[in-house]
Design an enzyme around this catalytic site. Structure first.
Site, PDB file in Angstrom:
ATOM      1  N   LYS A  23       0.833  -1.197   0.000  1.00 22.80           N
ATOM      2  CA  LYS A  23       0.000   0.000   0.000  1.00 22.80           C
ATOM      3  C   LYS A  23       0.873   1.255   0.000  1.00 22.80           C
ATOM      4  O   LYS A  23       0.656   2.182  -0.791  1.00 22.80           O
ATOM      5  CB  LYS A  23      -0.900  -0.031   1.239  1.00 22.80           C
ATOM      6  CG  LYS A  23      -1.929   1.067   1.254  1.00 22.80           C
ATOM      7  CD  LYS A  23      -2.853   0.959   2.452  1.00 22.80           C
ATOM      8  CE  LYS A  23      -3.729  -0.267   2.369  1.00 22.80           C
ATOM      9  NZ  LYS A  23      -4.599  -0.462   3.512  1.00 22.80           N
ATOM     10  N   ARG A  93      -3.407   2.863   8.675  1.00 25.18           N
ATOM     11  CA  ARG A  93      -3.722   1.576   8.031  1.00 25.18           C
ATOM     12  C   ARG A  93      -2.482   0.706   7.940  1.00 25.18           C
ATOM     13  O   ARG A  93      -1.397   1.200   7.660  1.00 25.18           O
ATOM     14  CB  ARG A  93      -4.201   1.790   6.591  1.00 25.18           C
ATOM     15  CG  ARG A  93      -5.489   2.522   6.453  1.00 25.18           C
ATOM     16  CD  ARG A  93      -5.648   2.877   4.982  1.00 25.18           C
ATOM     17  NE  ARG A  93      -6.716   3.806   4.768  1.00 25.18           N
ATOM     18  CZ  ARG A  93      -7.919   3.468   4.298  1.00 25.18           C
ATOM     19  NH1 ARG A  93      -8.160   2.234   3.960  1.00 25.18           N
ATOM     20  NH2 ARG A  93      -8.842   4.373   4.128  1.00 25.18           N
ATOM     21  N   GLY A 102      -8.137  -7.190   4.687  1.00 18.39           N
ATOM     22  CA  GLY A 102      -8.974  -7.289   5.891  1.00 18.39           C
ATOM     23  C   GLY A 102      -8.354  -8.059   7.048  1.00 18.39           C
ATOM     24  O   GLY A 102      -8.979  -8.225   8.078  1.00 18.39           O
ATOM     25  N   MET A 104      -5.497  -7.387   8.763  1.00 16.66           N
ATOM     26  CA  MET A 104      -4.882  -6.588   9.826  1.00 16.66           C
ATOM     27  C   MET A 104      -5.741  -5.364  10.104  1.00 16.66           C
ATOM     28  O   MET A 104      -6.781  -5.178   9.502  1.00 16.66           O
ATOM     29  CB  MET A 104      -3.468  -6.221   9.412  1.00 16.66           C
ATOM     30  CG  MET A 104      -2.533  -7.396   9.488  1.00 16.66           C
ATOM     31  SD  MET A 104      -0.877  -6.945   9.036  1.00 16.66           S
ATOM     32  CE  MET A 104      -1.059  -6.609   7.338  1.00 16.66           C
ATOM     33  N   ARG A 337      -3.936  -1.503  -5.862  1.00 16.36           N
ATOM     34  CA  ARG A 337      -3.129  -2.724  -5.733  1.00 16.36           C
ATOM     35  C   ARG A 337      -3.515  -3.670  -6.856  1.00 16.36           C
ATOM     36  O   ARG A 337      -4.570  -3.508  -7.475  1.00 16.36           O
ATOM     37  CB  ARG A 337      -3.356  -3.390  -4.374  1.00 16.36           C
ATOM     38  CG  ARG A 337      -4.797  -3.769  -4.138  1.00 16.36           C
ATOM     39  CD  ARG A 337      -5.008  -4.300  -2.738  1.00 16.36           C
ATOM     40  NE  ARG A 337      -6.427  -4.440  -2.471  1.00 16.36           N
ATOM     41  CZ  ARG A 337      -6.964  -4.642  -1.285  1.00 16.36           C
ATOM     42  NH1 ARG A 337      -6.194  -4.705  -0.238  1.00 16.36           N
ATOM     43  NH2 ARG A 337      -8.261  -4.773  -1.137  1.00 16.36           N
ATOM     44  N   HIS A 453     -15.897  -8.632   2.272  1.00 16.20           N
ATOM     45  CA  HIS A 453     -14.845  -9.499   2.807  1.00 16.20           C
ATOM     46  C   HIS A 453     -14.964 -10.930   2.302  1.00 16.20           C
ATOM     47  O   HIS A 453     -14.004 -11.533   1.817  1.00 16.20           O
ATOM     48  CB  HIS A 453     -14.925  -9.461   4.336  1.00 16.20           C
ATOM     49  CG  HIS A 453     -14.025 -10.441   4.979  1.00 16.20           C
ATOM     50  ND1 HIS A 453     -14.455 -11.670   5.415  1.00 16.20           N
ATOM     51  CD2 HIS A 453     -12.696 -10.408   5.195  1.00 16.20           C
ATOM     52  CE1 HIS A 453     -13.434 -12.329   5.895  1.00 16.20           C
ATOM     53  NE2 HIS A 453     -12.351 -11.590   5.785  1.00 16.20           N
ATOM     54  N   ARG A 559       1.100 -46.994 -11.452  1.00 16.87           N
ATOM     55  CA  ARG A 559       1.318 -47.821 -10.248  1.00 16.87           C
ATOM     56  C   ARG A 559       0.542 -49.122 -10.451  1.00 16.87           C
ATOM     57  O   ARG A 559      -0.684 -49.156 -10.291  1.00 16.87           O
ATOM     58  CB  ARG A 559       0.801 -47.102  -9.013  1.00 16.87           C
ATOM     59  CG  ARG A 559       1.613 -45.881  -8.585  1.00 16.87           C
ATOM     60  CD  ARG A 559       0.940 -45.226  -7.393  1.00 16.87           C
ATOM     61  NE  ARG A 559       1.784 -44.306  -6.674  1.00 16.87           N
ATOM     62  CZ  ARG A 559       1.685 -42.971  -6.753  1.00 16.87           C
ATOM     63  NH1 ARG A 559       0.815 -42.423  -7.556  1.00 16.87           N
ATOM     64  NH2 ARG A 559       2.470 -42.203  -6.024  1.00 16.87           N
ATOM     65  N   GLU A 750      14.541 -43.452  -4.755  1.00 19.06           N
ATOM     66  CA  GLU A 750      13.684 -43.061  -3.631  1.00 19.06           C
ATOM     67  C   GLU A 750      14.259 -43.469  -2.282  1.00 19.06           C
ATOM     68  O   GLU A 750      13.570 -43.435  -1.270  1.00 19.06           O
ATOM     69  CB  GLU A 750      12.240 -43.557  -3.822  1.00 19.06           C
ATOM     70  CG  GLU A 750      12.088 -44.944  -4.338  1.00 19.06           C
ATOM     71  CD  GLU A 750      10.644 -45.316  -4.688  1.00 19.06           C
ATOM     72  OE1 GLU A 750       9.712 -44.560  -4.409  1.00 19.06           O
ATOM     73  OE2 GLU A 750      10.474 -46.412  -5.238  1.00 19.06           O
ATOM     74  N   SER A 769      13.533 -42.124 -12.269  1.00 20.93           N
ATOM     75  CA  SER A 769      12.421 -41.263 -11.872  1.00 20.93           C
ATOM     76  C   SER A 769      12.526 -41.081 -10.366  1.00 20.93           C
ATOM     77  O   SER A 769      12.586 -42.058  -9.615  1.00 20.93           O
ATOM     78  CB  SER A 769      11.093 -41.913 -12.252  1.00 20.93           C
ATOM     79  OG  SER A 769      10.050 -41.070 -11.856  1.00 20.93           O
ATOM     80  N   THR A 772       9.966 -38.883  -4.977  1.00 23.27           N
ATOM     81  CA  THR A 772      10.279 -37.977  -3.867  1.00 23.27           C
ATOM     82  C   THR A 772       9.351 -38.149  -2.667  1.00 23.27           C
ATOM     83  O   THR A 772       9.626 -37.587  -1.614  1.00 23.27           O
ATOM     84  CB  THR A 772      10.269 -36.520  -4.366  1.00 23.27           C
ATOM     85  OG1 THR A 772       9.130 -36.342  -5.210  1.00 23.27           O
ATOM     86  CG2 THR A 772      11.528 -36.193  -5.126  1.00 23.27           C
ATOM     87  N   ASN A 773       8.285 -38.930  -2.829  1.00 19.43           N
ATOM     88  CA  ASN A 773       7.474 -39.215  -1.628  1.00 19.43           C
ATOM     89  C   ASN A 773       8.296 -40.092  -0.689  1.00 19.43           C
ATOM     90  O   ASN A 773       8.475 -39.780   0.489  1.00 19.43           O
ATOM     91  CB  ASN A 773       6.186 -39.967  -1.989  1.00 19.43           C
ATOM     92  CG  ASN A 773       5.325 -39.207  -2.973  1.00 19.43           C
ATOM     93  OD1 ASN A 773       5.390 -37.988  -3.026  1.00 19.43           O
ATOM     94  ND2 ASN A 773       4.537 -39.922  -3.754  1.00 19.43           N
ATOM     95  N   CYS A 837       8.346 -38.279 -10.142  1.00 23.39           N
ATOM     96  CA  CYS A 837       6.946 -38.711 -10.136  1.00 23.39           C
ATOM     97  C   CYS A 837       6.321 -38.675  -8.758  1.00 23.39           C
ATOM     98  O   CYS A 837       5.198 -39.092  -8.571  1.00 23.39           O
ATOM     99  CB  CYS A 837       6.796 -40.090 -10.772  1.00 23.39           C
ATOM    100  SG  CYS A 837       7.671 -41.359  -9.862  1.00 23.39           S
ATOM    101  N   TYR A 857      11.485 -34.378 -17.498  1.00 26.68           N
ATOM    102  CA  TYR A 857      10.028 -34.271 -17.338  1.00 26.68           C
ATOM    103  C   TYR A 857       9.644 -34.282 -15.858  1.00 26.68           C
ATOM    104  O   TYR A 857      10.436 -34.687 -15.002  1.00 26.68           O
ATOM    105  CB  TYR A 857       9.312 -35.407 -18.073  1.00 26.68           C
ATOM    106  CG  TYR A 857       9.538 -36.771 -17.462  1.00 26.68           C
ATOM    107  CD1 TYR A 857       8.680 -37.254 -16.472  1.00 26.68           C
ATOM    108  CD2 TYR A 857      10.612 -37.565 -17.855  1.00 26.68           C
ATOM    109  CE1 TYR A 857       8.905 -38.494 -15.898  1.00 26.68           C
ATOM    110  CE2 TYR A 857      10.835 -38.801 -17.280  1.00 26.68           C
ATOM    111  CZ  TYR A 857       9.985 -39.259 -16.297  1.00 26.68           C
ATOM    112  OH  TYR A 857      10.200 -40.467 -15.710  1.00 26.68           O
TER     113      TYR A 857
HETATM  114  C1  PEP Z   1       7.287 -41.893  -4.521  1.00 31.41           C
HETATM  115  O1  PEP Z   1       7.717 -42.555  -3.576  1.00 31.41           O
HETATM  116  O2  PEP Z   1       7.544 -40.704  -4.698  1.00 31.41           O
HETATM  117  C2  PEP Z   1       6.403 -42.524  -5.512  1.00 31.41           C
HETATM  118  C3  PEP Z   1       6.010 -41.862  -6.580  1.00 31.41           C
HETATM  119  O3  PEP Z   1       5.967 -43.762  -5.253  1.00 31.41           O
HETATM  120  P1  PEP Z   1       4.777 -44.101  -4.241  1.00 31.41           P
HETATM  121  O4  PEP Z   1       4.158 -42.829  -3.813  1.00 31.41           O
HETATM  122  O5  PEP Z   1       3.841 -44.979  -4.966  1.00 31.41           O
HETATM  123  O6  PEP Z   1       5.526 -44.796  -3.138  1.00 31.41           O
HETATM  124 MG    MG Z   2       7.627 -44.705  -3.684  1.00 32.98          MG
END
Ligand code: PEP
Ligand code: MG
Length: 891
Positions: A23, A93, A102, A104, A337, A453, A559, A750, A769, A772-773, A837, A857
Site C-alpha cells: 500500500k 492503516r 482485511g 490486519m 493494488r 470481505h 502404479r 527413492e 524417476s 520424492t514421496n 513422479c 520431465y
Molecule cells: C514416490 O515414492 O515418490 C512414488 C512416486 O511412489 P509411491 O508414492 O507410490 O511410493
Molecule cells: Mg515410492
C-alpha cells in the site's frame, strides 16, 4: 539513509514494496505520477521488525521520526492534530508487502476527541457528520486498540435506534450521535476500566502499536499460512490525512476494479456508497450501488475515475483494485493494488492483455499463478439436471458446491474436520470468520457486495461464494433461512453456483470441467516456452484419457498395484500373497496375468504411442490383506459359536498367515524391488503382461513405448538382477511374437543410498524417476503415513519447517540428494533420462527446482497437468531471465 524508518509519500520513489509495504509503495508511486492522493507518510516494515525485536516497543528513534513526519503533514495540510479550530484527522492503516485484505487493523478519523469534534462541526458546518465521525472513531479505536468487542457498540446502537423509533443510522441527528458518544465512552470505561484517550498523539502511538501487533493476530497468521507468506516480513503503517465520503450526498466512497475480477471482462467494475465512509463498502454492512450508477449521479467524478483507472492499469500493466473517496465532489484515490481475481479472470486478463499489446506472451505466462488455475479443473453443476432454485445473489466467486447448511464459522470448521461438507451461510462475514470460509465448500452471505470481505477472501482461495443474496432471510436465533416459501434448516443440503449466484435446494449432480479456449491458448503458449515435458501419474484408461486431454505427453508413473485393488481381483491377489509354495503362487499369478495384460492393452491403446512408465509391484503386501484386528474378532466370535467349524479353521489359517507377513515398519520393509527379489515370479508375471499387451496392441498397428520401472532400489545389484529378469522375458516374448519392442528399463530413486550411488545405478538404468514421496520419507526419517497427522502440522505452524516437505520439495535436504543423483547419474550415463513422479511433480516451486537441475520431465496427477505445464513454462522463462527481471506478480 539506512536508519530512515518513516517516509513521506512524495519522499520515496515507490516500487519499494519490501520496505514500504504494497500500500505504501503504491501511495508513493501514485503521488509521484500526480494522482489526487491525500498527503501522508509510511512507517516502514523495518520499523515493524525493530518493534518486535525490542519486545513490542516503538524505539525513540522511530517515535521522533513519526513526530517529524507529522509536523511535515501538518504544514502541508495546514491543519494540526488536536487543533480545536482546524483539526487534522488521519487514517492509520496496515500495509504488508503482500496484500492481505482485511486481515490486519485500520483506524479512521484519528485525532477526534471531545474538543476537536466541536471544531470539526463548526468548520464543516455539519455537526451531524462530525459527531457521527467521532462515534465511528470511538468504536473503531476501542475495538482495534483497546480490544473492546465491537458487538457491544452495535448492540447499544441498535437499542438506541429502537428507543427512538429509527430504522437506519442515517436518521440519527447530531444530538442523537452526542448521546451515542457518551454511551460509547462509558461502555469503554465499564469494560476496560479506562477513559477513552483524548490526547491525539497518544491515540496515534497506541494505534501504531496496535497495527504492528495485528501482523501477528490469529487471522493474519492463518492467512499467511494459507498463502505461504513468510512471517518475518512485517507490516508497514500508513498514516494519511482523512478525506470524508460521509459529508453528504455529494460525497461517497467506493472500490473499483479496472476489469471484472470474477470473469476478467475488460470493463470497469465496482461498487460505491453515497454518504459513507471507508470500511462501509468492504465490510459488507450496506449493500452498495454498482459503479455504472455513479455515471448518472456524479458524471464528472465518474469520468475522472475512469481516466484514473486506465492510467493506473497502464502504469502497473495489470488489473488494479482501487479504493476511492469523493469528498464534496472531489475525487481522491486512497489505494491501488494488483486486483485479486478468480482463475478464470486471471487467464482471460493475461490473454487479453497480450492481444491489447500491454504485455508479451512470456510476461502474460508469468502473471498467472499455477496453483490458482487448478480451480478451473473442478466440477460444475450439470445443466441438464432438474433443480429447484431457492434464490439468486451476486456471483462473487465461481465454482459449484454442495453441502449442509451451517450458520457459524466455528461449526463449519468442526464439521469439516469430521469429513462433512458444509456451506457457510451468514448475514455477512468478517475477517474473524476466515477459518469457516476455509473449511466450508462455499460461502453465502445475504448482505455485502462483490468486494465484501467474504467475496475477496473466497476468490483468493478459489472457493465458490455468493454475496448480497438479500432475498434470503437468515434467522440465526432459530438456525434457519427463509427463501420465498421455503424454509431451509441447519443441516439441510443445498447446492450453490458461484458463477451465476444461484442457490438450489438439495444435491445436484456435477459434471467434469473442460478447458476454455483462453485456457487452452495460454497452455499452448506454455508449451512453446519449455522443453520440459509434463506427464501424468495414471493407472487406468480413464485417468490416461484425462491426462491426454489436459496435455500430458506421456504417463510418468503407472502404479501397477492399483490394478490389483479392484474388489473382484482382491481374492486372487490374496491367494497369490498367501501362497505357501512357489507352485501355489504361480497358479494365482497365472490367473492375474490376463487381467493385468488387458489393463495394459487398454492404457497402451489410449496413449497412442506416448511413453508410459510402468512401475512393477511396490507396496507392502499386507496392504492387500484383511485387517488383523478384524480377523481376530471374527475368529473369537466364530469360536464361541462353533469351535469345530471348517470356516473357523479357514479363518484361523488366514490369521496365521497374516501374522507371518506382519512387519514392524512396513514402509521400510518387504516392498518395492525386494518383492521381486524374493518372489521373482511376481515381476515375471507383470513383465510378461506388459510385453504380451505391447504385442497385441502393436498387432493393431498402434505404436507403444514402455518404460519398465523397478521401485525402491537401494543397491545397484538389485537393479542388475531385476533388469536381467525383464530382458529375459522381453527376449522370450519378442522371439515368440516376432515383434521388436520399443522399451526402456529404469528405476526409481527413492532411498538416500540410491541417490548417493546414482553413478553405479545409472550403469544399469536407461532412466531415473525420482520418487520424492519415499525419498522425503527416508531422508527425513518421517513416516509418510503418520507424520502429517502427528507432528508435521505443528512443525509448519511453529516455523520449524517452512513448508510441509511432502507437499513442496525440501530443496535444502532432499533436494541435495536429487541434485547429486541427477549429476552422478548423467556423468555415468549421459543419455540417462531423468524425471520426477512424487507428489512434488505437480507443485510449482518443486517444478522450478527440477527444471533448474535439467530434468527431462515431471509427472503428476492428471488434474495437476495444466498447472504443471504453466509452471514448467514459468521455470524456463525465469531461468532464462535470471537476475535480470523481477519476480512475477501473482494475483
Ligand atoms: C514416490 O515414492 O515418490 C512414488 C512416486 O511412489 P509411491 O508414492 O507410490 O511410493
Ligand atoms: Mg515410492
Amino acid at each position: 539513509m539506512d536508519n530512515q524508518f518513516v517516509f513521506m509519500f512524495d519522499q520515496s520513489e515507490g516500487g519499494k514494496k519490501e520496505l514500504l509495504g504494497g500500500k505504501g509503495a503504491n501511495l508513493a508511486e501514485m503521488t509521484r505520477i500526480g494522482l489526487p492522493v491525500p498527503y501522508g507518510f509510511t512507517i516502514t516494515t523495518v520499523a515493524c521488525n525493530a518493534y518486535y525485536d525490542a519486545g513490542q516497543i516503538i524505539s525513540p528513534e522511530v517515535e521522533s521520526q513519526v513526530l517529524e513526519a507529522l509536523r511535515n503533514l501538518e504544514s502541508r495540510t495546514g491543519k494540526q492534530l488536536g487543533d480545536l479550530a482546524n483539526p487534522l484527522l488521519v487514517s492509520v492503516r496496515s500495509g504488508a508487502v503482500h496484500s492481505m485484505p482485511g486481515m490486519m487493523d485500520t483506524v479512521l478519523n484519528l485525532g477526534m476527541n471531545d474538543e476537536t469534534v466541536k471544531g470539526m462541526a463548526e468548520l464543516t458546518n455539519n455537526p451531524r457528520f462530525s459527531y457521527d465521525s467521532y462515534r465511528r472513531f470511538i468504536q473503531m479505536f476501542s475495538n482495534v486498540v483497546l480490544d473492546v468487542d465491537n458487538y457491544i457498540f452495535e448492540q447499544r446502537l441498535e437499542d438506541i435506534r429502537e428507543e427512538k423509533g429509527y430504522h437506519s443510522d442515517t436518521e440519527l441527528q447530531a444530538d442523537d450521535w452526542k448521546q451515542v458518544i457518551e454511551e460509547f465512552k462509558s461502555l469503554v470505561y465499564k469494560t476496560k476500566k479506562r477513559s477513552f484517550p483524548q490526547d491525539p498523539k497518544e491515540q496515534l502511538f497506541l494505534t501504531i502499536n496496535a497495527v504492528f501487533d495485528s501482523w501477528n493476530n490469529q487471522r493474519a497468521f492463518l492467512y499467511r499460512r494459507l498463502h505461504d507468506i513468510p512471517g518475518h516480513l512485517g507490516t508497514a503503517v500508513n498514516i494519511q490525512s482523512m478525506v470524508f465520503g460521509n459529508m453528504g450526498d455529494d460525497s461517497g466512497t467506493g472500490v473499483a476494479f479496472t476489469r471484472n475480477p470474477s470473469t476478467g471482462e475488460s470493463k470497469l467494475y465496482g461498487e460505491y456508497l453515497i454518504n459513507a465512509q471507508g470500511e462501509d463498502v468492504v465490510a459488507g454492512i450496506r449493500t452498495p450501488q454498482p459503479i455504472e450508477s455513479l455515471q448518472k449521479e456524479m458524471p464528472d467524478v465518474y469520468q475522472q475515475l475512469v481516466n484514473t483507472c486506465e492510467l493506473l492499469e497502464n502504469h502497473y500493466k495489470d488489473m488494479q483494485d482501487i479504493e476511492f473517496t469523493v469528498e464534496r465532489g472531489n475525487l481522491y484515490i486512497l489505494q491501488t493494488r494488483t486486483g485479486k481475481r478468480t482463475a478464470q479472470a486471471a487467464i482471460r486478463i493475461a490473454v487479453e492483455m497480450v492481444k491489447e499489446k500491454i504485455m508479451d506472451q512470456r510476461e502474460a505466462l508469468l502473471r498467472v499463478d499455477p496453483d490458482q488455475i487448478s480451480q478451473l479443473l473442478h466440477h460444475r453443476i450439470d445443466p441438464e439436471q432438474k433443480r429447484e432454485q431457492l434464490a439468486v445473489g451476486l456471483p462473487a466467486s465461481p465454482g459449484a458446491a454442495t453441502g449442509q447448511v451451517v450458520f457459524d464459522a466455528d461449526e463449519a470448521e468442526e464439521l469439516s474436520k469430521d469429513g462433512k461438507k458444509v456451506i457457510l451461510v451468514r448475514p455477512e462475514t468478517t475477517p474473524d470468520d476466515i477459518h469457516g470460509i476455509v473449511a466450508a465448500q462455499a460461502t453465502v452471505t445475504s448482505r455485502g457486495g462483490m468486494t465484501s470481505h467474504a467475496a475477496v477472501v473466497a476468490r483468493g482461495m478459489g472457493k465458490a461464494c455468493i454475496c448480497g443474496c438479500d432475498s434470503i432471510k437468515i434467522h440465526l436465533e432459530s438456525n434457519q433461512f427463509i427463501a420465498g416459501p421455503t424454509t431451509v434448516n441447519h443441516g439441510d443440503t443445498i447446492t450453490i453456483d458461484g458463477s451465476t449466484g444461484e442457490i438450489f435446494l438439495g444435491e445436484i449432480p456435477m459434471i467434469e470441467p473442460e478447458l476454455s479456449e483462453e485456457f487452452q491458448l495460454l497452455l499452448s503458449w506454455s508449451d512453446e516456452e519449455t522443453n520440459m515435458g509434463v506427464r501424468a501419474n495414471a493407472d487406468n484408461p480413464v485417468d490416461a484419457e484425462k491426462a491426454l486431454e489436459f496435455g500430458a505427453v506421456g504417463i510418468g508413473l503407472c502404479r501397477t498395484e492399483h490394478m490389483f485393488m479392484d474388489a473382484s481381483r482382491i481374492p486372487t491377489v490374496q491367494n497369490m500373497i498367501l501362497s505357501e509354495t512357489t507352485k501355489e503362487r504361480k497358479d494365482a499369478l497365472a490367473q492375474l496375468l490376463p487381467m493385468q495384460q488387458e489393463d495394459f492393452e487398454q492404457i497402451f491403446e489410449t496413449m497412442q504411442g506416448y511413453p508410459i512408465t510402468i512401475r512393477l509391484l511396490d507396496p507392502p503386501l499386507h496392504e492387500f490383506l484383511p485387517d488383523k484386528e478384524e480377523l481376530l474378532v471374527d475368529v473369537t466370535r466364530m469360536h464361541l459359536e462353533d469351535p469345530h467349524s471348517s470356516e473357523l479353521q479357514e479363518k484361523q489359517n488366514l490369521l496365521r498367515k497374516v501374522r507371518l507377513l506382519e512387519e514392524s515398519n512396513p514402509m521400510l520393509g518387504h516392498r518395492g524391488c525386494r518383492l521381486g527379489m524374493m518372489y521373482p515370479e511376481i515381476y515375471e508375471m507383470q513383465v510378461m503382461a506388459i510385453f504380451n499387451a505391447m504385442s497385441n496392441v502393436m498387432d493393431k498397428g498402434i505404436d507403444v513405448k514402455s518404460e519398465i520401472m523397478i521401485p525402491l532400489v537401494s543397491h545397484v545389484n538389485e537393479l542388475k538382477k531385476m533388469r536381467q529378469l525383464v530382458i529375459n522375458i522381453g527376449e522370450q516374448v519378442q522371439e515368440e511374437t516376432g515383434h521388436v519392442f520399443d522399451y526402456l528399463i529404469g528405476t526409481m530413486i527413492e532411498t538416500p543410498r540410491a541417490a548417493l550411488t546414482a553413478d553405479q545405478i545409472a550403469e544399469e538404468a536407461d532412466f531415473y524417476s525420482f520418487g520424492t514421496n519415499d525419498l522425503t520419507q527416508t531422508t527425513f526419517g518421517f513416516s509418510r503415513d503418520d507424520a502429517e497427522g502427528k507432528f508435521l502440522q505443528h512443525y509448519v505452524e511453529s516455523d520449524v519447517l517452512k513448508r510441509n516437505p511432502f507437499v513442496s520439495l525440501d530443496q535444502e535436504g532432499v533436494g541435495k540428494l536429487v541434485e547429486s543423483g541427477v549429476k552422478l547419474g548423467r556423468e555415468a550415463n549421459p543419455t540417462l533420462k531423468a524425471g520426477i513422479c512424487g507428489e512434488h511433480g505437480g507443485e510449482k516451486e518443486s517444478i522450478q527446482f527440477c527444471f533448474d537441475l535439467g530434468m527431462d520431465y515431471v509427472s503428476c496427477s492428471p488434474f495437476r497437468v495444466p498447472s504443471a505445464r504453466l509452471a514448467a513454462a514459468q521455470a524456463t522463462i525465469r531461468n532464462e531471465r535470471k537476475n535480470c527481471l523481477k519476480e512475477p506478480q501473482y494475483n
